[in-house]
Design a protein around this motif. Structure first.
Motif, PDB file in Angstrom:
ATOM      1  N   LYS A   1      32.996  81.868 -12.670  1.00  0.00           N
ATOM      2  CA  LYS A   1      33.704  81.752 -13.936  1.00  0.00           C
ATOM      3  C   LYS A   1      34.013  83.116 -14.541  1.00  0.00           C
TER       4      LYS A   1
ATOM      5  N   TYR B   1      35.176  87.213  -8.309  1.00  0.00           N
ATOM      6  CA  TYR B   1      36.265  88.144  -8.584  1.00  0.00           C
ATOM      7  C   TYR B   1      35.716  89.443  -9.158  1.00  0.00           C
TER       8      TYR B   1
ATOM      9  N   ILE C   1      46.295  84.526 -13.760  1.00  0.00           N
ATOM     10  CA  ILE C   1      45.037  83.856 -14.095  1.00  0.00           C
ATOM     11  C   ILE C   1      44.152  83.754 -12.861  1.00  0.00           C
ATOM     12  N   ASP C   2      44.737  83.395 -11.735  1.00  0.00           N
ATOM     13  CA  ASP C   2      43.973  83.269 -10.494  1.00  0.00           C
ATOM     14  C   ASP C   2      44.930  83.420  -9.321  1.00  0.00           C
TER      15      ASP C   2
ATOM     16  N   HIS D   1      47.867  79.466 -12.694  1.00  0.00           N
ATOM     17  CA  HIS D   1      46.944  78.340 -12.821  1.00  0.00           C
ATOM     18  C   HIS D   1      45.600  78.709 -12.190  1.00  0.00           C
ATOM     19  N   TRP D   2      44.536  78.175 -12.744  1.00  0.00           N
ATOM     20  CA  TRP D   2      43.200  78.389 -12.201  1.00  0.00           C
ATOM     21  C   TRP D   2      42.946  77.347 -11.112  1.00  0.00           C
TER      22      TRP D   2
END
Length: 318
Positions: free
Chosen positions: A17, A96, A251-252, A291-292
């Motif tokens: 997260k 990450y 975001i991802d 989008h995640w």
């Protein structure tokens, strides 16, 4: 329309997260998200309304059900996916780092993800497909090498095309024979989708022009050089052009390259020009990073065109 087929790992992804979160201490994670590079790819092909199938395997568990439901909901033909009652669905944990890099812990080799087979039915379908997409991340064992080699031979012998995304993961390059196989695949490739480092490594060239020329001399007809947020470049024997990316908040990035490649391949099968195909592919990459989750940004052609129109209008207003 003939179908696009790929083969390889179908798994769920569990994502850290927080940035710079470690695997050696307790932390919060999000998921499970349907994932696996070839699964992300084929999911997007199906979203583009091109017939799409994947040769793979999942466990007879909830993780497997999550993956199958997503693929089915988006139009993938799942008849070539086995359900293994003895092995769990594969997993990938990802964290990450603040510099944009990612670290993975995979359970592929000892899961249902690695238990897929090239059945007689799969061979028959390969003999009539339009494109077999080879994903480098799927070359994780010598058994897969044998299956991939056989699949490529079937497709090429029956007039189909090979698209190849090296998609090199450092966690999967412990065996030099696996990387050597990439060069063998390149010699059979029609559409090549590398990053810059992959292009140089697989052609043994250090200058871009030399690397491109080397790949084209092998028989590659189209090279799409992926450069992330810097855009992409197209090369063929008779053409070259650069396509800038769409500037969006990232975001991802997980799965964005797979989504990009899938959109390009689908568009080419729909008969679109390289320019139009790459425009839509760039849009799909932008949607993916917005989008995640690996498949959460998968988009239809209608959604991509709407995104492009909205993006263009916003630029005109500046």
């Amino acid at each position: 329309m003939k179908e696009v087929i790929t083969l390889g790992e179908i798994l769920v992804e569990i994502m850290a997260k927080k940035t710079n979160q470690l695997f050696i201490e307790a932390g919060e994670f999000l998921g499970p998200y349907p994932s696996g590079a070839p699964a992300i790819f084929i999911n997007q092909v199906a979203k583009m309304k091109v017939p799409a199938s994947i040769i793979g395997s999942v466990g007879d568990d909830d993780f497997g059900k999550v993956c199958l439901k997503r693929l089915i909901d988006n139009g993938v033909n799942t008849s070539l996916i086995g359900v293994n009652s003895e092995l769990p669905t594969g997993t990938a944990f990802v964290r990450y780092q603040s510099n944009g890099s990612r670290d993975f812990i995979f359970n592929i080799r000892h899961s249902a993800s690695a238990a897929f087979e090239l059945t007689d039915i799969a061979k028959e379908r390969l003999s009539t497909c339009a494109v077999l997409h080879v994903m480098g991340s799927s070359i994780f064992s010598h058994d897969v090498i044998h299956m991939m080699r056989a699949a490529i031979e079937i497709v090429k012998n029956n007039g189909g095309k090979i698209s190849f995304d090296p998609n090199v993961r450092k966690e999967l390059l412990g065996d030099s024979a696996l990387f050597a196989f990439f060069k063998e695949v390149l010699a059979k490739t029609d559409i090549f989708l590398p990053s810059g480092e992959e292009l140089f490594a697989l052609t043994n060239k250090q200058i871009l022009e030399d690397a491109v020329e080397s790949a084209l001399e092998l028989g590659v007809s189209e090279i799409v050089l992926k450069q992330g947020s810097d855009g992409c470049a197209f090369y063929s024997h008779n053409d070259y052009f650069f396509m800038p990316s769409f500037s969006v908040e990232e975001i991802d990035a997980t799965g964005a390259g797979d989504t990009f490649g899938a959109t390009y391949i689908a568009c080419r099968e729909l008969g679109y020009s390289p320019e139009k195909s790459l425009g839509l592919a760039n849009a799909s990459g932008a949607m993916a990073v917005s989008h995640w989750g690996p498949m959460e940004g998968a988009s239809s052609e209608e959604e991509l065109n709407k995104f492009i129109d909205t993006f263009t209008e916003s630029l005109e207003e500046i």
